[in-house]
Design an enzyme around this catalytic site. Sequence first.
Site, PDB file in Angstrom:
ATOM      1  N   LEU A 119      30.361 -31.896 -29.390  1.00 43.50           N
ATOM      2  CA  LEU A 119      31.485 -32.651 -29.925  1.00 43.50           C
ATOM      3  C   LEU A 119      32.814 -32.013 -29.506  1.00 43.50           C
ATOM      4  O   LEU A 119      33.020 -30.809 -29.666  1.00 43.50           O
ATOM      5  CB  LEU A 119      31.382 -32.733 -31.441  1.00 43.50           C
ATOM      6  CG  LEU A 119      30.156 -33.528 -31.929  1.00 43.50           C
ATOM      7  CD1 LEU A 119      29.897 -33.268 -33.407  1.00 43.50           C
ATOM      8  CD2 LEU A 119      30.337 -35.020 -31.663  1.00 43.50           C
TER       9      LEU A 119
ATOM     10  N   HIS B 138      20.955 -26.049 -36.260  1.00 49.87           N
ATOM     11  CA  HIS B 138      20.679 -25.369 -34.992  1.00 49.87           C
ATOM     12  C   HIS B 138      19.482 -24.435 -35.187  1.00 49.87           C
ATOM     13  O   HIS B 138      19.487 -23.609 -36.108  1.00 49.87           O
ATOM     14  CB  HIS B 138      21.886 -24.573 -34.516  1.00 49.87           C
ATOM     15  CG  HIS B 138      21.676 -23.935 -33.178  1.00 49.87           C
ATOM     16  ND1 HIS B 138      21.396 -24.670 -32.043  1.00 49.87           N
ATOM     17  CD2 HIS B 138      21.669 -22.643 -32.797  1.00 49.87           C
ATOM     18  CE1 HIS B 138      21.242 -23.853 -31.018  1.00 49.87           C
ATOM     19  NE2 HIS B 138      21.400 -22.611 -31.445  1.00 49.87           N
TER      20      HIS B 138
ATOM     21  N   ASP C  83      27.843 -24.099 -31.715  1.00 44.06           N
ATOM     22  CA  ASP C  83      26.952 -23.398 -32.642  1.00 44.06           C
ATOM     23  C   ASP C  83      27.554 -22.092 -33.171  1.00 44.06           C
ATOM     24  O   ASP C  83      26.848 -21.113 -33.402  1.00 44.06           O
ATOM     25  CB  ASP C  83      25.596 -23.118 -31.975  1.00 44.06           C
ATOM     26  CG  ASP C  83      24.874 -24.390 -31.584  1.00 44.06           C
ATOM     27  OD1 ASP C  83      24.988 -25.379 -32.322  1.00 44.06           O
ATOM     28  OD2 ASP C  83      24.201 -24.404 -30.530  1.00 44.06           O
TER      29      ASP C  83
ATOM     30  N   MET D 233      22.234 -34.432 -29.767  1.00 48.13           N
ATOM     31  CA  MET D 233      22.304 -33.698 -28.505  1.00 48.13           C
ATOM     32  C   MET D 233      23.555 -34.073 -27.712  1.00 48.13           C
ATOM     33  O   MET D 233      23.481 -34.675 -26.639  1.00 48.13           O
ATOM     34  CB  MET D 233      21.034 -33.948 -27.692  1.00 48.13           C
ATOM     35  CG  MET D 233      19.751 -33.618 -28.427  1.00 48.13           C
ATOM     36  SD  MET D 233      19.695 -31.889 -28.985  1.00 48.13           S
ATOM     37  CE  MET D 233      19.557 -31.046 -27.418  1.00 48.13           C
TER      38      MET D 233
END
Length: 233
Positions: free
Chosen positions: A110, A129, A169, A107
């Site tokens: 990056l 994800h 994501d 969590m």
Amino acid sequence: MSEPTYKLTVLISGNGTNLQALINACASSALPSTRIIRVISNRKSAYGLTRAAAASIPTTYHNLIPYKKQHPDTPAGISAARSAYDADLAALILADAPSLAVCAGWMHILAPSFLAPLAAAGVPVINLHPALPGEFAGAGAIERAWEAFRKGEIKRTGIMIHEVIAEVDAGRAIVVEEVEMREGETLEELEKRMHKVEHGLIVEGTRRALKEIGERREKERGEGEGEGEGEGR
């Protein structure tokens, strides 16, 4: 113990059920000649650290708070703290020379200061994800999908394992599995079903990522041999 063909660094933040799935897979034919060489958590109380210790896997706790204390509490200061934290995280991972970094319930978004060094070293980073590509990026994906289903906006959600890039994501999907929504199902029931799918998909996504790494190694080896033959003529 013989040297494994592939070495994994796994990043976690919580209970570590997906980590456990990887630990089990490395001990079976699901991920042959593969070993987890380190588990890194950004939360000290993450139960995944206990799972790793039970499997004799080295662990590291790497938290953002000390970095925030070294910088002013301003947008620029927070950004600088995150950049320094991620740069040190990259150095920590690269010191072990892994084949692949796997975010399994990690969590923390990056930053480029993390992604650039790993890309330069040829170490891919993948992430689990709980949503389909292009849908519900970021935190709370399962809850947001459940709410969208209640409003009649969707009929299914899913899970993907994808490459990590700077955009959250949004990296190339390595493997995707749809999960049908069910009328009258509670959020907790959906979460439980999703987690069961995650445990299989994290292993399959890791297997596919490692297969790509192996194919790249073979190609590079072949090109190197070809260059050597040319030089000897």
